[in-house]
Design a protein around this motif. Sequence first.
Motif, mmCIF file in Angstrom:
data_model
loop_
_atom_site.group_PDB
_atom_site.id
_atom_site.type_symbol
_atom_site.label_atom_id
_atom_site.label_comp_id
_atom_site.label_asym_id
_atom_site.label_seq_id
_atom_site.Cartn_x
_atom_site.Cartn_y
_atom_site.Cartn_z
ATOM 1 N N ALA A 180 -6.491 -3.314 8.418
ATOM 2 C CA ALA A 180 -5.292 -2.544 8.057
ATOM 3 C C ALA A 180 -5.499 -1.825 6.729
ATOM 4 C CB ALA A 180 -4.093 -3.484 7.973
ATOM 5 N N LYS A 181 -6.109 -2.531 5.788
ATOM 6 C CA LYS A 181 -6.347 -1.934 4.472
ATOM 7 C C LYS A 181 -7.279 -0.725 4.600
ATOM 8 C CE LYS A 181 -7.990 -3.296 -0.075
ATOM 9 N NZ LYS A 181 -8.754 -4.306 -0.795
ATOM 10 N N LYS A 182 -8.311 -0.861 5.402
ATOM 11 C CA LYS A 182 -9.272 0.243 5.582
ATOM 12 C C LYS A 182 -8.610 1.437 6.269
ATOM 13 C CE LYS A 182 -12.320 -1.631 3.322
ATOM 14 N NZ LYS A 182 -12.526 -1.059 1.983
ATOM 15 N N ILE A 183 -7.772 1.173 7.255
ATOM 16 C CA ILE A 183 -7.081 2.285 7.930
ATOM 17 C C ILE A 183 -6.139 2.974 6.937
ATOM 18 C CG2 ILE A 183 -5.440 2.910 9.771
ATOM 19 C CD1 ILE A 183 -6.655 0.674 11.488
ATOM 20 N N ARG A 184 -5.446 2.169 6.127
ATOM 21 C CA ARG A 184 -4.544 2.756 5.124
ATOM 22 C C ARG A 184 -5.325 3.628 4.138
ATOM 23 N NH1 ARG A 184 -4.510 1.569 -0.182
ATOM 24 N NH2 ARG A 184 -4.275 -0.688 0.077
ATOM 25 N N GLN A 185 -6.477 3.154 3.716
ATOM 26 C CA GLN A 185 -7.302 3.941 2.789
ATOM 27 C C GLN A 185 -7.803 5.219 3.461
ATOM 28 O OE1 GLN A 185 -10.183 0.919 1.761
ATOM 29 N NE2 GLN A 185 -9.140 0.403 -0.156
ATOM 30 N N GLY A 186 -8.181 5.092 4.737
ATOM 31 C CA GLY A 186 -8.657 6.264 5.487
ATOM 32 C C GLY A 186 -7.558 7.318 5.619
ATOM 33 N N LYS A 209 4.050 7.593 0.201
ATOM 34 C CA LYS A 209 5.209 6.778 0.590
ATOM 35 C C LYS A 209 6.157 7.498 1.540
ATOM 36 C CE LYS A 209 5.189 4.131 -3.656
ATOM 37 N NZ LYS A 209 5.811 3.840 -4.929
ATOM 38 N N ASN A 210 6.109 8.828 1.509
ATOM 39 C CA ASN A 210 7.021 9.600 2.364
ATOM 40 C C ASN A 210 6.433 9.952 3.726
ATOM 41 O OD1 ASN A 210 8.955 9.509 0.399
ATOM 42 N ND2 ASN A 210 8.265 11.411 -0.564
ATOM 43 N N LEU A 211 5.220 9.458 3.964
ATOM 44 C CA LEU A 211 4.562 9.747 5.236
ATOM 45 C C LEU A 211 5.284 9.051 6.398
ATOM 46 C CD1 LEU A 211 1.944 11.380 5.576
ATOM 47 C CD2 LEU A 211 0.684 9.233 5.590
ATOM 48 N N ARG A 212 5.400 9.750 7.509
ATOM 49 C CA ARG A 212 5.967 9.126 8.716
ATOM 50 C C ARG A 212 4.806 8.717 9.605
ATOM 51 N NH1 ARG A 212 10.824 12.703 11.084
ATOM 52 N NH2 ARG A 212 11.804 13.383 9.165
ATOM 53 N N VAL A 213 4.600 7.424 9.734
ATOM 54 C CA VAL A 213 3.429 6.935 10.467
ATOM 55 C C VAL A 213 3.855 6.265 11.781
ATOM 56 C CG1 VAL A 213 1.363 5.480 10.346
ATOM 57 C CG2 VAL A 213 2.302 6.495 8.256
ATOM 58 N N LYS A 260 2.474 -3.954 8.080
ATOM 59 C CA LYS A 260 2.701 -4.722 6.848
ATOM 60 C C LYS A 260 1.996 -4.059 5.657
ATOM 61 C CE LYS A 260 2.206 -9.476 5.273
ATOM 62 N NZ LYS A 260 1.543 -10.747 5.558
ATOM 63 N N GLU A 261 0.755 -3.669 5.896
ATOM 64 C CA GLU A 261 -0.047 -3.031 4.839
ATOM 65 C C GLU A 261 0.621 -1.734 4.354
ATOM 66 O OE1 GLU A 261 -2.827 -4.004 3.319
ATOM 67 O OE2 GLU A 261 -3.168 -2.116 2.230
ATOM 68 N N LEU A 262 1.119 -0.937 5.299
ATOM 69 C CA LEU A 262 1.743 0.331 4.935
ATOM 70 C C LEU A 262 3.059 0.095 4.195
ATOM 71 C CD1 LEU A 262 0.990 2.381 8.178
ATOM 72 C CD2 LEU A 262 -0.046 2.725 5.931
ATOM 73 N N ARG A 263 3.829 -0.879 4.653
ATOM 74 C CA ARG A 263 5.101 -1.183 3.971
ATOM 75 C C ARG A 263 4.831 -1.641 2.540
ATOM 76 N NH1 ARG A 263 8.972 0.010 7.210
ATOM 77 N NH2 ARG A 263 9.001 -0.675 9.383
ATOM 78 N N LYS A 264 3.760 -2.443 2.385
ATOM 79 C CA LYS A 264 3.370 -2.920 1.056
ATOM 80 C C LYS A 264 3.053 -1.747 0.126
ATOM 81 C CE LYS A 264 -0.322 -5.549 0.437
ATOM 82 N NZ LYS A 264 -1.402 -6.402 0.956
ATOM 83 N N SER A 265 2.494 -0.656 0.693
ATOM 84 C CA SER A 265 2.194 0.504 -0.159
ATOM 85 C C SER A 265 3.371 1.475 -0.225
ATOM 86 C CB SER A 265 0.926 1.233 0.268
ATOM 87 O OG SER A 265 0.431 0.781 1.463
#
Length: 392
Positions: A377-383, A212-216, A251-256
Amino acid sequence: MKYRLYIYIISIALFSMPIHSYAQGFPFYGRTFGVLPYFEYGPGDDRLGGAKMTYMDSDVVVKVIDTLGTDYIIELTKNLHAFVARTSVRIDSQYKSKAYQLSGNWKSYSDDRFDYIRIAMPERLPYRGTMQVGPSRLIIDLFGITSNTNWITQVGNASAIKNTWFEQIENGLYRVYIDLKSEMHWGYAVRYDSTSSVLVIKVKHAPDKNFKNLRVAIDAGHGGDNTGTAGNISGRSEKRLTLDYAFALEKELRKSGVKNIFMTRNEDTSLSMQERILMLREASPDLLISIHFNSSSVDTVNGTSTFYRYIGFRPLTQTILKRMKELGLNEFGNVGSFNFALSGPTDYPNALVEVAFLSNKNDEKFILSKKSPANVAKKIRQGIKDWLEMGY
Ligand SMILES: [Zn+2]
């Protein structure tokens, strides 16, 4: 990826600038200037430009030994030359060369995101950084320098740097070694202090373990005048699709729970590569994801792919590719040494994701499917998560 238009515009911009007279004897001295000047290894050229050696600060002294086309050939050492655009160098007839330029002492210290090494230099002279893996190490070459470093002060506990030392490799080649604690490269930058000739090497710490603290940072490729490629059947332009997919990733990253997200663009605007690089430098992310769609003149070519320039940043592109393949796309591959402008910065790990081929009918169907942006988006987030966990 259609960069032709972009390259064309840049070419017009370059050639309409006044070219300095070089009707004088070699060698002569000049200084780099302008926005993001860079050195190339040789006169080679490619769709995305010649092979780049390094970005260079402005006001750095270069010894010009010849010209070729629109470039100056400069001498870094007796056995290593580089090419630089003539438009990136202004002649410095006041500069007095010296038989020896001596390095000064070093000081290293840290803050909460970076370790720093400050090296007192007699003059703003050229440098080059290289990443190595297994063990993970940075090598910073300083050209035209002779060691007079007799004192390396290390204050506090460095988080990223395990050890640092130097070696005078040959006349005029002073090499700084930086062994890293982590097997992963998290980014580094070499730049002169804005007001002096002190060279500052900044080595980034591992980001916070908490996802959650990652700066993307997310870059939606193309935009505005630069439309990119287009769908084989639909004719949909790449620049619109990259934005849809970039928003889906945001959106995917904000959700996580990721709060710190930087978008290079949020609308259909024209942005040069230089503008993007400078924006990203300012944003100082922990990583960058660039989103594009591929195109081939052979319409059977298909599949998903990820790209990197530097070996130290390969792992991020590998974990994302592995996840992308779970979507049922074929693998086009993991491509290294790629000369894409946004793969060039060393400041943060970065991955170019070419989701699939817009020139291939099946891939295009996948790309245009309503569900695909969220799934990708989900796959990139998981990666990204796989990569982060790998680094600890
Ligand atoms: Zn593209």
